[in-house]
Design an enzyme around this catalytic site. Structure first.
Site, PDB file in Angstrom:
ATOM      1  N   ARG A  34      10.376  23.822  54.700  1.00 31.60           N
ATOM      2  CA  ARG A  34      11.300  24.530  53.810  1.00 31.60           C
ATOM      3  C   ARG A  34      10.946  26.008  53.687  1.00 31.60           C
ATOM      4  O   ARG A  34      11.841  26.849  53.520  1.00 31.60           O
ATOM      5  CB  ARG A  34      11.310  23.851  52.434  1.00 31.60           C
ATOM      6  CG  ARG A  34      12.112  22.554  52.447  1.00 31.60           C
ATOM      7  CD  ARG A  34      12.113  21.863  51.118  1.00 31.60           C
ATOM      8  NE  ARG A  34      13.124  20.801  51.102  1.00 31.60           N
ATOM      9  CZ  ARG A  34      13.182  19.839  50.189  1.00 31.60           C
ATOM     10  NH1 ARG A  34      12.294  19.808  49.218  1.00 31.60           N
ATOM     11  NH2 ARG A  34      14.121  18.920  50.237  1.00 31.60           N
ATOM     12  N   LYS A 199      16.505   2.338  48.661  1.00 31.30           N
ATOM     13  CA  LYS A 199      17.449   1.741  47.720  1.00 31.30           C
ATOM     14  C   LYS A 199      18.906   1.975  48.081  1.00 31.30           C
ATOM     15  O   LYS A 199      19.325   3.098  48.336  1.00 31.30           O
ATOM     16  CB  LYS A 199      17.191   2.296  46.308  1.00 31.30           C
ATOM     17  CG  LYS A 199      15.819   1.937  45.751  1.00 31.30           C
ATOM     18  CD  LYS A 199      15.637   2.552  44.373  1.00 31.30           C
ATOM     19  CE  LYS A 199      14.296   2.181  43.773  1.00 31.30           C
ATOM     20  NZ  LYS A 199      14.110   2.802  42.429  1.00 31.30           N
ATOM     21  N   GLY A 352      15.167  15.470  53.329  1.00 30.56           N
ATOM     22  CA  GLY A 352      14.318  14.483  52.672  1.00 30.56           C
ATOM     23  C   GLY A 352      13.322  13.820  53.605  1.00 30.56           C
ATOM     24  O   GLY A 352      12.694  14.470  54.437  1.00 30.56           O
ATOM     25  N   GLY A 376      19.200  15.221  48.974  1.00 31.38           N
ATOM     26  CA  GLY A 376      20.121  14.873  47.892  1.00 31.38           C
ATOM     27  C   GLY A 376      21.387  15.696  47.925  1.00 31.38           C
ATOM     28  O   GLY A 376      22.495  15.187  47.719  1.00 31.38           O
TER      29      GLY A 376
END
Length: 395
Positions: A34, A199, A352, A376
């Site tokens: 990043r 998830k 991510g 996200g």
């Protein structure tokens, strides 16, 4: 959305909201991706004679200073990469920040301490957030939004400051938005999406939206076991979200109705425990033993997934296929990544853990068309949501 070239920055103080939220072990940065992604915008501004004030967050401190979340290691690495000294402020809008900014010459760069050391940065109270935004904006004359990984947050430095200062999008945000538009507005087909991670609940909205757009949806990682259970198969002690079974059954029905090919693992590495050195065996995905848990997709699944990606012309990938941090269970993630590298498609890695996996596994970053800095944010954009940081830059 105005871009950098439209700002007259020479001799002016420019606040750059960057995304420098890098992983640390102690004060050692383990992945500087990043920071590297932020360099072109900072170089552009400094090269045009701006007084560059970089601000960012790191981790999730509770609205007050916490040494383990200090941006000091980031300041050192940023200076190394820019090959220049970075003036580091020990606070965000206090005496140190004001002194550091006042001392900047044309073409020089400063970094403020972690924005989230101030409660106003993330406050849900509009007045508290606006008060902090006013103090932050007071350090500068112009604002550049370049922290794509934070644009889905209604935070002071992302949403409120551009309401106060003349603003433009940095090069990173401009690139990210261009890529995401290509994925959503007129993708080359076949269009395949690979989703993994732990998830299903984290990706409900994006799955629902993608089912209206994609030709092929490939599901791996921990979330695959909820899909397998929804089809009536036992998954042993694998990660399972029982409260999402009805939602997933709905996805299975909708995929069939829309003619979307939904691809699930056919075999898995079933381990006796969640551990790096766990004993495991390859089993059919429809016959996972009651005392075992799936920690990666198996060899037949890797071949299947690679085959389903081979003829795609557009591919978006978000989420690992297994516990890639454990060497024994990294093969599925590697297989998907290598399939993307081998592909002639427009390939996007959705930030991510997927971006971290590419670097951890030593794969060539230039083997992909684009590696996003915002997991996200990418997912929320693909979900069709309005992202506060982008809306503020477009105003």
């Amino acid at each position: 959305m105005k871009d950098l070239s439209q700002l007259d920055v020479k001799g002016r103080r420019v606040l750059v909201r960057a995304d420098l939220n890098v992983p640390l072990e102690g004060d050692v940065i383990t992945d500087d991706g990043r920071i590297r992604a932020s360099l072109p915008t900072i170089r552009d501004l400094a090269g045009r004679g701006a007084k560059v004030i970089v601000c960012a967050h790191l981790g999730r401190p509770k609205g007050s200073p916490d040494p383990k979340y200090s941006l000091a290691p980031v300041a050192r690495r940023l200076g190394e990469l820019l090959e220049t000294e970075i003036a580091f402020a020990s606070d965000t809008v206090g005496e140190s920040a004001q002194s550091v900014v006042a001392g900047l010459g044309d073409g020089e760069v400063a970094l403020l301490e972690n924005l989230r050391f101030e409660a106003g940065e993330t406050s849900k109270d509009d007045a508290e957030r606006a008060e902090f935004a006013g103090r932050l904006a007071g350090l500068a004359e112009l604002y550049v939004g370049d922290g794509f990984g934070a644009v889905h947050r209604r935070h002071a430095s992302v949403y409120d400051v551009p309401e106060i200062l003349p603003h433009a999008a940095g090069g990173l945000i401009t690139t990210e938005v261009g890529v995401l538009r290509r994925l959503t507005e007129d993708p080359a087909r076949p269009y395949a999406v690979v989703l993994g991670g732990a998830k299903v609940s984290d990706k409900l909205g994006v799955i629902a939206n993608l089912l209206t757009k994609v030709d092929r949806l490939i599901i791996g990682g921990g979330m695959a076991y909820t899909f397998l259970k929804a089809q009536g198969f036992e998954v042993g002690r694998s990660l399972l979200q029982e409260d999402q079974l009805d939602q997933v059954r709905g996805f299975l029905r909708e995929a069939a109705e829309r003619g979307v090919e939904l691809v699930l693992p056919v075999d898995v590495l079933a381990a006796v425990e969640f551990a790096e050195d766990a004993e495991y065996e390859v089993v059919d995905a429809t016959a996972i033993p009651a005392d075992r848990q799936g920690l990666d997709i198996g060899p037949r699944s890797r071949e299947l997934f690679a085959g389903k990606l081979a003829d795609a012309r557009t591919v978006f990938w978000n989420g690992p296929m297994g516990v890639f941090e454990f060497e024994a269970f990294s093969g599925g993630t590697r297989a998907v990544a290598e399939a993307l590298v081998a592909s002639e498609a427009f390939t996007v890695v959705g930030g991510g853990d997927s971006a971290a996996a590419v670097r951890r596994l030593g794969l060539p970053e230039d083997g992909f068309s684009h590696i996003s800095t915002g997991g996200g944010a990418s997912l929320e954009y693909l979900e069709g949501k309005t992202l506060p940081g982008l809306a503020a830059l477009e105003a």
